[in-house]
Design a protein around this motif. Structure first.
Motif, mmCIF file in Angstrom:
data_model
loop_
_atom_site.group_PDB
_atom_site.id
_atom_site.type_symbol
_atom_site.label_atom_id
_atom_site.label_comp_id
_atom_site.label_asym_id
_atom_site.label_seq_id
_atom_site.Cartn_x
_atom_site.Cartn_y
_atom_site.Cartn_z
ATOM 1 N N GLY A 8 11.641 -1.560 2.111
ATOM 2 C CA GLY A 8 10.310 -0.192 2.212
ATOM 3 C C GLY A 8 9.148 -0.427 3.111
ATOM 4 N N SER A 17 1.529 7.038 3.702
ATOM 5 C CA SER A 17 2.034 6.733 2.818
ATOM 6 C C SER A 17 3.664 5.937 3.026
ATOM 7 C CB SER A 17 2.741 8.241 1.549
ATOM 8 O OG SER A 17 1.715 8.668 1.034
ATOM 9 N N ARG A 19 6.733 3.824 0.440
ATOM 10 C CA ARG A 19 7.491 3.723 -0.990
ATOM 11 C C ARG A 19 7.965 2.762 -1.094
ATOM 12 N NH1 ARG A 19 11.492 6.974 -4.487
ATOM 13 N NH2 ARG A 19 12.910 6.122 -3.505
ATOM 14 N N SER A 21 10.866 0.095 -2.742
ATOM 15 C CA SER A 21 11.948 -0.548 -3.855
ATOM 16 C C SER A 21 12.535 -1.775 -3.395
ATOM 17 C CB SER A 21 12.871 0.571 -3.167
ATOM 18 O OG SER A 21 12.783 2.076 -3.023
ATOM 19 N N THR A 69 1.874 5.022 -7.621
ATOM 20 C CA THR A 69 2.668 5.038 -9.063
ATOM 21 C C THR A 69 3.455 4.500 -8.634
ATOM 22 O OG1 THR A 69 1.852 7.621 -8.733
ATOM 23 C CG2 THR A 69 4.100 7.220 -9.868
ATOM 24 N N TYR A 80 9.881 1.011 -8.613
ATOM 25 C CA TYR A 80 9.490 2.255 -7.316
ATOM 26 C C TYR A 80 8.365 1.619 -7.096
ATOM 27 C CZ TYR A 80 14.373 4.038 -7.154
ATOM 28 O OH TYR A 80 15.307 4.335 -7.314
ATOM 29 N N GLN A 82 5.512 3.332 -5.434
ATOM 30 C CA GLN A 82 4.588 5.473 -4.063
ATOM 31 C C GLN A 82 3.621 4.623 -4.254
ATOM 32 O OE1 GLN A 82 6.000 7.334 -3.063
ATOM 33 N NE2 GLN A 82 4.498 7.650 -1.638
ATOM 34 N N ASN A 84 0.768 6.118 -1.673
ATOM 35 C CA ASN A 84 -0.504 7.014 -0.717
ATOM 36 C C ASN A 84 -0.944 6.758 -0.449
ATOM 37 O OD1 ASN A 84 1.350 8.517 -1.817
ATOM 38 N ND2 ASN A 84 1.061 9.475 -3.207
#
Length: 123
Positions: A8, A17, A19, A21, A69, A80, A82, A84
């Protein structure tokens, strides 16, 4: 044997952004605390975030609170991150790690590591 594989990462503009993994092999994923670390050139590896076994407890360094997050899916053996509102200061190799330490733990308290994925934030 426990193996961790991240994916990712990539190049993103400031404010964008991504994400990340991390998929973990083996039947014991749900017993691990999972963490994300990062290492920028010339700097030490630093803790970014972690999540407890059930996903009910999450921890972040101050610089990513409100922007990053962490989550996990124990059915998929995957954690994960995330990310941003990325900034150039977030540029680093990001590592996934598995261990038993709950909270803001140091790298040495984690037992298993992935190979890392590069995140570059640049215009």
């Amino acid at each position: 044997q426990v193996q961790l594989v991240e994916s990712g990462g990539g190049l993103v503009q400031p404010g964008g952004s991504l994400r990340l993994s991390c998929t973990v092999s083996g039947p014991t994923f749900s017993s691990f605390v999972m963490g994300w670390f990062r290492q920028a050139p010339g700097k030490e590896r630093e803790f970014v975030s972690s999540i407890n076994w059930s996903g009910t407890g999450t921890y972040y360094i101050d610089s990513v609170k409100g922007r990053f997050t962490i989550s996990r899916d124990n059915a998929k053996n995957t954690v994960y991150l995330q990310m941003n509102d990325l900034s150039p200061e977030d540029t680093a190799v990001y590592y996934c790690a598995a261990g038993r330490c709950v909270g803001l733990c140091s790298a040495r308290q984690y037992n298993y590591w992935g190979q890392g994925t590069q995140v570059t934030v640049s215009s």
